[in-house]
Design an enzyme around this catalytic site. Structure first.
Site, PDB file in Angstrom:
ATOM      1  N   ALA A  82     138.895 -17.993 157.393  1.00  0.00           N
ATOM      2  CA  ALA A  82     138.652 -19.162 158.257  1.00  0.00           C
ATOM      3  C   ALA A  82     139.376 -20.410 157.750  1.00  0.00           C
ATOM      4  CB  ALA A  82     137.156 -19.417 158.365  1.00  0.00           C
ATOM      5  N   TYR A 108     137.629  -6.115 162.204  1.00  0.00           N
ATOM      6  CA  TYR A 108     138.255  -6.113 160.876  1.00  0.00           C
ATOM      7  C   TYR A 108     138.354  -4.731 160.232  1.00  0.00           C
ATOM      8  CZ  TYR A 108     137.556 -11.125 161.413  1.00  0.00           C
ATOM      9  OH  TYR A 108     137.601 -12.415 161.879  1.00  0.00           O
ATOM     10  N   HIS A 113     146.732 -11.502 157.969  1.00  0.00           N
ATOM     11  CA  HIS A 113     145.483 -11.483 158.742  1.00  0.00           C
ATOM     12  C   HIS A 113     145.266 -10.084 159.273  1.00  0.00           C
ATOM     13  CE1 HIS A 113     145.034 -15.760 158.479  1.00  0.00           C
ATOM     14  NE2 HIS A 113     146.315 -15.861 158.742  1.00  0.00           N
ATOM     15  N   LEU A 114     144.076  -9.574 159.080  1.00  0.00           N
ATOM     16  CA  LEU A 114     143.747  -8.225 159.559  1.00  0.00           C
ATOM     17  C   LEU A 114     143.835  -8.161 161.081  1.00  0.00           C
ATOM     18  CD1 LEU A 114     140.739  -8.118 157.189  1.00  0.00           C
ATOM     19  CD2 LEU A 114     142.476  -6.324 157.139  1.00  0.00           C
ATOM     20  N   SER A 115     143.268  -9.165 161.724  1.00  0.00           N
ATOM     21  CA  SER A 115     143.264  -9.190 163.194  1.00  0.00           C
ATOM     22  C   SER A 115     144.487  -9.974 163.682  1.00  0.00           C
ATOM     23  CB  SER A 115     141.984  -9.863 163.698  1.00  0.00           C
ATOM     24  OG  SER A 115     141.948 -11.227 163.283  1.00  0.00           O
ATOM     25  N   PRO A 169     136.974 -16.740 152.591  1.00  0.00           N
ATOM     26  CA  PRO A 169     135.555 -16.556 152.852  1.00  0.00           C
ATOM     27  C   PRO A 169     135.232 -15.401 153.808  1.00  0.00           C
ATOM     28  CG  PRO A 169     136.386 -18.555 153.889  1.00  0.00           C
ATOM     29  CD  PRO A 169     137.457 -18.068 152.977  1.00  0.00           C
ATOM     30  N   ASN A 170     134.152 -14.736 153.477  1.00  0.00           N
ATOM     31  CA  ASN A 170     133.579 -13.630 154.261  1.00  0.00           C
ATOM     32  C   ASN A 170     134.365 -12.324 154.151  1.00  0.00           C
ATOM     33  OD1 ASN A 170     131.367 -15.149 155.392  1.00  0.00           O
ATOM     34  ND2 ASN A 170     132.898 -16.213 156.620  1.00  0.00           N
ATOM     35  N   ARG A 195     143.171 -13.855 169.825  1.00  0.00           N
ATOM     36  CA  ARG A 195     141.738 -14.177 169.753  1.00  0.00           C
ATOM     37  C   ARG A 195     141.466 -15.602 170.258  1.00  0.00           C
ATOM     38  NH1 ARG A 195     139.495 -12.600 164.110  1.00  0.00           N
ATOM     39  NH2 ARG A 195     137.545 -12.820 165.297  1.00  0.00           N
ATOM     40  N   ASN A 211     145.076 -14.062 152.341  1.00  0.00           N
ATOM     41  CA  ASN A 211     144.382 -14.101 153.620  1.00  0.00           C
ATOM     42  C   ASN A 211     143.350 -15.214 153.473  1.00  0.00           C
ATOM     43  OD1 ASN A 211     142.843 -13.883 155.882  1.00  0.00           O
ATOM     44  ND2 ASN A 211     142.606 -11.649 155.788  1.00  0.00           N
TER      45      ASN A 211
HETATM   46  C1  DQA Z   1     141.155 -13.443 159.495  1.00  0.00           C
HETATM   47  C2  DQA Z   1     141.223 -14.217 160.812  1.00  0.00           C
HETATM   48  C3  DQA Z   1     140.465 -15.536 160.712  1.00  0.00           C
HETATM   49  O1  DQA Z   1     140.533 -16.244 161.945  1.00  0.00           O
HETATM   50  C4  DQA Z   1     139.016 -15.286 160.381  1.00  0.00           C
HETATM   51  O2  DQA Z   1     138.323 -16.507 160.208  1.00  0.00           O
HETATM   52  C5  DQA Z   1     138.818 -14.394 159.216  1.00  0.00           C
HETATM   53  C6  DQA Z   1     139.711 -13.241 159.035  1.00  0.00           C
HETATM   54  C7  DQA Z   1     141.798 -12.034 159.620  1.00  0.00           C
HETATM   55  O3  DQA Z   1     142.063 -11.439 158.566  1.00  0.00           O
HETATM   56  O4  DQA Z   1     142.003 -11.541 160.720  1.00  0.00           O
HETATM   57  O5  DQA Z   1     137.881 -14.538 158.441  1.00  0.00           O
HETATM   58  O6  DQA Z   1     141.878 -14.153 158.509  1.00  0.00           O
END
Ligand code: DQA
Length: 155
Positions: free
Chosen positions: A83, A29, A106-108, A16-17, A113, A80
């Site tokens: 959330a 991101y 995960h990008l981050s 998602p997102n 975090r 990925n």
């Molecule tokens: C994420 C890290 C997750 O905590 C976050 O909810 C995301 C992106 C990342 O790619 O860093 O939507 O998966």
């Protein structure tokens, strides 16, 4: 069969997102959109004899459906879960049904975090994780999968 001549199927799942990449919190991101990431992965895959299929959904069940339909049809998986990484036992259980190499990206750097992002429910079922390297994480995951699947050497 010569392992270098057989096209391996790789499924890339985005949670998602991630359809909002490029617009969504670019300081976290990055500025690269999902279409660009997918196109680059397809191109990289072609170089290594991999057919890359990408899918994004904001819905947990749709991701579970994709994982189920990968059974017996996909040679490697990159995910990925966004959330859902931190909440979805359903996605973890679906991944647990696959016995192919799987890389969580995960990008981050989720460990740098908020505390709720530190734990991944997927960690116990995937082959490996790449975190904090931005879009390069996806590309490195594909290269690692190609090596694991014995695909064509990088040009
Ligand atoms: C994420 C890290 C997750 O905590 C976050 O909810 C995301 C992106 C990342 O790619 O860093 O939507 O998966």
């Amino acid at each position: 069969m010569n392992p270098n001549t057989q096209t391996r199927q790789v499924l890339v799942l985005h949670g998602p997102n991630l359809n909002m990449l490029g617009v969504r919190e670019p300081e976290v991101y990055g500025r690269t959109g999902l279409a660009e990431i997918n196109a680059h992965m397809k191109w990289l895959g072609e170089q290594r004899g991999l057919a890359v299929h990408a899918f994004q959904s904001n819905h947990e069940g749709a991701i579970v459906d994709q994982i189920q339909s990968a059974i017996g049809k996909t040679d490697g998986l990159i995910i990925n879960p966004a959330a859902y990484t931190h909440t979805s036992i359903a996605i973890r259980d679906a991944l647990g049904m696959l016995s192919i190499p799987m890389i969580e990206v995960h990008l981050s750097n989720i460990h740098k975090r908020e505390k709720f992002r530190h734990h991944s429910l997927m960690a116990g079922v995937v082959t490996g994780q790449i975190v904090g390297l931005g879009v390069n994480g996806y590309y490195l995951a594909l290269s690692a999968l190609a090596d694991m699947l014995g695909a064509a050497a990088a040009p």
